[in-house]
Design a protein around this motif. Structure first.
Motif, PDB file in Angstrom:
ATOM      1  N   ILE A  41       4.919  -1.594  -0.641  1.00  0.00           N
ATOM      2  CA  ILE A  41       3.914  -0.862   0.139  1.00  0.00           C
ATOM      3  C   ILE A  41       2.677  -0.583  -0.708  1.00  0.00           C
ATOM      4  O   ILE A  41       1.541  -0.770  -0.246  1.00  0.00           O
ATOM      5  CB  ILE A  41       4.522   0.447   0.693  1.00  0.00           C
ATOM      6  N   MET A  42       2.893  -0.183  -1.939  1.00  0.00           N
ATOM      7  CA  MET A  42       1.750   0.117  -2.812  1.00  0.00           C
ATOM      8  C   MET A  42       0.957  -1.145  -3.146  1.00  0.00           C
ATOM      9  O   MET A  42      -0.284  -1.119  -3.161  1.00  0.00           O
ATOM     10  CB  MET A  42       2.234   0.812  -4.084  1.00  0.00           C
ATOM     11  N   LEU A  43       1.652  -2.241  -3.401  1.00  0.00           N
ATOM     12  CA  LEU A  43       0.959  -3.504  -3.685  1.00  0.00           C
ATOM     13  C   LEU A  43       0.136  -3.958  -2.484  1.00  0.00           C
ATOM     14  O   LEU A  43      -1.024  -4.370  -2.628  1.00  0.00           O
ATOM     15  CB  LEU A  43       1.967  -4.595  -4.055  1.00  0.00           C
ATOM     16  N   ALA A  44       0.742  -3.903  -1.298  1.00  0.00           N
ATOM     17  CA  ALA A  44       0.035  -4.321  -0.082  1.00  0.00           C
ATOM     18  C   ALA A  44      -1.168  -3.411   0.184  1.00  0.00           C
ATOM     19  O   ALA A  44      -2.236  -3.886   0.585  1.00  0.00           O
ATOM     20  CB  ALA A  44       0.990  -4.324   1.105  1.00  0.00           C
ATOM     21  N   THR A  45      -0.997  -2.128  -0.064  1.00  0.00           N
ATOM     22  CA  THR A  45      -2.102  -1.189   0.139  1.00  0.00           C
ATOM     23  C   THR A  45      -3.238  -1.469  -0.830  1.00  0.00           C
ATOM     24  O   THR A  45      -4.417  -1.512  -0.436  1.00  0.00           O
ATOM     25  CB  THR A  45      -1.604   0.270  -0.017  1.00  0.00           C
ATOM     26  N   ALA A  46      -2.913  -1.669  -2.101  1.00  0.00           N
ATOM     27  CA  ALA A  46      -3.950  -1.961  -3.094  1.00  0.00           C
ATOM     28  C   ALA A  46      -4.645  -3.284  -2.777  1.00  0.00           C
ATOM     29  O   ALA A  46      -5.876  -3.381  -2.844  1.00  0.00           O
ATOM     30  CB  ALA A  46      -3.348  -1.991  -4.498  1.00  0.00           C
ATOM     31  N   ALA A  47      -3.860  -4.303  -2.428  1.00  0.00           N
ATOM     32  CA  ALA A  47      -4.448  -5.610  -2.100  1.00  0.00           C
ATOM     33  C   ALA A  47      -5.381  -5.492  -0.897  1.00  0.00           C
ATOM     34  O   ALA A  47      -6.504  -6.013  -0.915  1.00  0.00           O
ATOM     35  CB  ALA A  47      -3.335  -6.622  -1.820  1.00  0.00           C
ATOM     36  N   TRP A  48      -4.913  -4.810   0.146  1.00  0.00           N
ATOM     37  CA  TRP A  48      -5.737  -4.617   1.337  1.00  0.00           C
ATOM     38  C   TRP A  48      -7.018  -3.852   0.995  1.00  0.00           C
ATOM     39  O   TRP A  48      -8.106  -4.203   1.460  1.00  0.00           O
ATOM     40  CB  TRP A  48      -4.954  -3.870   2.427  1.00  0.00           C
ATOM     41  N   ALA A  49      -6.878  -2.796   0.188  1.00  0.00           N
ATOM     42  CA  ALA A  49      -8.047  -1.986  -0.167  1.00  0.00           C
ATOM     43  C   ALA A  49      -9.088  -2.823  -0.912  1.00  0.00           C
ATOM     44  O   ALA A  49     -10.281  -2.753  -0.602  1.00  0.00           O
ATOM     45  CB  ALA A  49      -7.618  -0.783  -1.008  1.00  0.00           C
ATOM     46  N   PHE A  50      -8.641  -3.606  -1.883  1.00  0.00           N
ATOM     47  CA  PHE A  50      -9.589  -4.464  -2.603  1.00  0.00           C
ATOM     48  C   PHE A  50     -10.225  -5.476  -1.658  1.00  0.00           C
ATOM     49  O   PHE A  50     -11.419  -5.745  -1.736  1.00  0.00           O
ATOM     50  CB  PHE A  50      -8.908  -5.171  -3.775  1.00  0.00           C
ATOM     51  N   GLN A  51      -9.424  -6.025  -0.759  1.00  0.00           N
ATOM     52  CA  GLN A  51      -9.927  -7.004   0.205  1.00  0.00           C
ATOM     53  C   GLN A  51     -10.960  -6.374   1.134  1.00  0.00           C
ATOM     54  O   GLN A  51     -11.935  -7.024   1.518  1.00  0.00           O
ATOM     55  CB  GLN A  51      -8.750  -7.554   1.014  1.00  0.00           C
ATOM     56  N   ALA A  52     -10.746  -5.101   1.482  1.00  0.00           N
ATOM     57  CA  ALA A  52     -11.659  -4.393   2.391  1.00  0.00           C
ATOM     58  C   ALA A  52     -12.860  -3.791   1.667  1.00  0.00           C
ATOM     59  O   ALA A  52     -13.700  -3.149   2.299  1.00  0.00           O
ATOM     60  CB  ALA A  52     -10.892  -3.298   3.130  1.00  0.00           C
ATOM     61  N   GLY A  53     -12.920  -3.978   0.352  1.00  0.00           N
ATOM     62  CA  GLY A  53     -14.036  -3.436  -0.408  1.00  0.00           C
ATOM     63  C   GLY A  53     -13.871  -1.970  -0.790  1.00  0.00           C
ATOM     64  O   GLY A  53     -14.824  -1.336  -1.239  1.00  0.00           O
ATOM     65  N   LEU A  54     -12.674  -1.438  -0.624  1.00  0.00           N
ATOM     66  CA  LEU A  54     -12.390  -0.051  -0.986  1.00  0.00           C
ATOM     67  C   LEU A  54     -11.856  -0.019  -2.419  1.00  0.00           C
ATOM     68  O   LEU A  54     -10.670   0.174  -2.664  1.00  0.00           O
ATOM     69  CB  LEU A  54     -11.391   0.561  -0.004  1.00  0.00           C
ATOM     70  N   LEU A  55     -12.754  -0.248  -3.359  1.00  0.00           N
ATOM     71  CA  LEU A  55     -12.362  -0.419  -4.750  1.00  0.00           C
ATOM     72  C   LEU A  55     -11.691   0.819  -5.341  1.00  0.00           C
ATOM     73  O   LEU A  55     -10.733   0.691  -6.109  1.00  0.00           O
ATOM     74  CB  LEU A  55     -13.568  -0.824  -5.597  1.00  0.00           C
ATOM     75  N   ALA A  56     -12.162   2.004  -4.999  1.00  0.00           N
ATOM     76  CA  ALA A  56     -11.558   3.226  -5.544  1.00  0.00           C
ATOM     77  C   ALA A  56     -10.121   3.368  -5.061  1.00  0.00           C
ATOM     78  O   ALA A  56      -9.215   3.652  -5.860  1.00  0.00           O
ATOM     79  CB  ALA A  56     -12.385   4.452  -5.156  1.00  0.00           C
TER      80      ALA A  56
END
Length: 163
Positions: A106-121
Motif C-alpha cells: 500500500i505504501m509503495l503504491a501510494t508513493a508511486a501514485w503520488a510521484f506520478q501525480a506530481g505530489l512530490l512531498a
C-alpha cells in the motif's frame, strides 16, 4: 542487531513465526531480513529519484509477499545462500509477516501514485517512511507492522497457529 537468541526469537515470534528453537531463531534472524533489505534499497532508490516506475516495479513483489507464505526474494536465500552454510530454510510466513508486506504494498503504491501525480512531498513522505520502517527491521529485527498488529490484537498466540 539482535544481541541474544532470546531477543531474536522474541522479534521473530512477534512476526508470527512460532515453534522455533533458539538455535533456529539465531540462524534465521538475519536471513529473515534479506527480503526487507532488498525492498528497502529498491524503495530508497525509487524515492530518492522520485520515480514512479521504479516503485511500481516493486509493488508486485511486495504484494506476492502479502499473498504467499513466503516472499519472492526469499528464493535467493532458500535455494541458494543457505546451502553455503548448511543453514535451515526460512519458515512459512504467517499473517503478521504477510500484513507487513501488505502494508508495504500500500505504501509503495501510494508513493508511486503520488510521484506520478506530481505530489512530490506526499511521495517522499510515504516513500521515506517505508524505507525507515524497513531500516528498523533490517537493522534490529524489530518489525513495526507486527508491533501495530500486537497493539490492536495482542501478542502472537502460537497455540492458535501464530495469529
Amino acid at each position: 542487531m539482535s544481541s541474544t537468541p532470546g531477543i531474536a526469537c522474541k522479534n521473530i515470534q512477534a512476526q508470527g513465526f512460532c515453534g522455533l528453537e533458539d538455535e533456529v531463531c539465531t540462524r534465521i534472524d538475519h536471513p529473515l531480513r534479506l527480503s526487507p533489505a532488498i525492498c528497502m534499497v529498491w524503495a530508497a532508490v525509487g524515492t530518492a529519484l522520485a520515480s514512479p516506475a521504479i516503485l511500481w516495479a516493486l509493488v508486485p513483489f511486495a504484494a506476492l509477499g502479502a499473498i504467499l507464505h513466503g516472499h519472492p526474494f526469499d528464493v535467493f536465500y532458500n535455494h541458494g545462500l543457505r546451502h553455503l552454510s548448511g543453514a535451515p530454510a526460512l519458515p512459512r510466513y504467517g499473517a503478521r509477516r504477510r500484513f507487513a508486506c501488505a502494508l508495504a504494498t500500500i505504501m509503495l503504491a501510494t508513493a508511486a501514485w503520488a510521484f506520478q501525480a506530481g505530489l512530490l512531498a506526499l511521495g517522499s513522505i510515504v516513500g521515506w517512511s517505508l524505507v525507515g520502517a524497513a531500516f528498523v527491521n533490517v537493522s534490529t529485527g524489530f518489525c513495526i507492522p507486527s508491533f501495530i498488529v500486537r497493539f490492536f490484537f495482542g501478542r502472537v498466540d502460537c497455540r492458535q497457529g501464530g495469529v
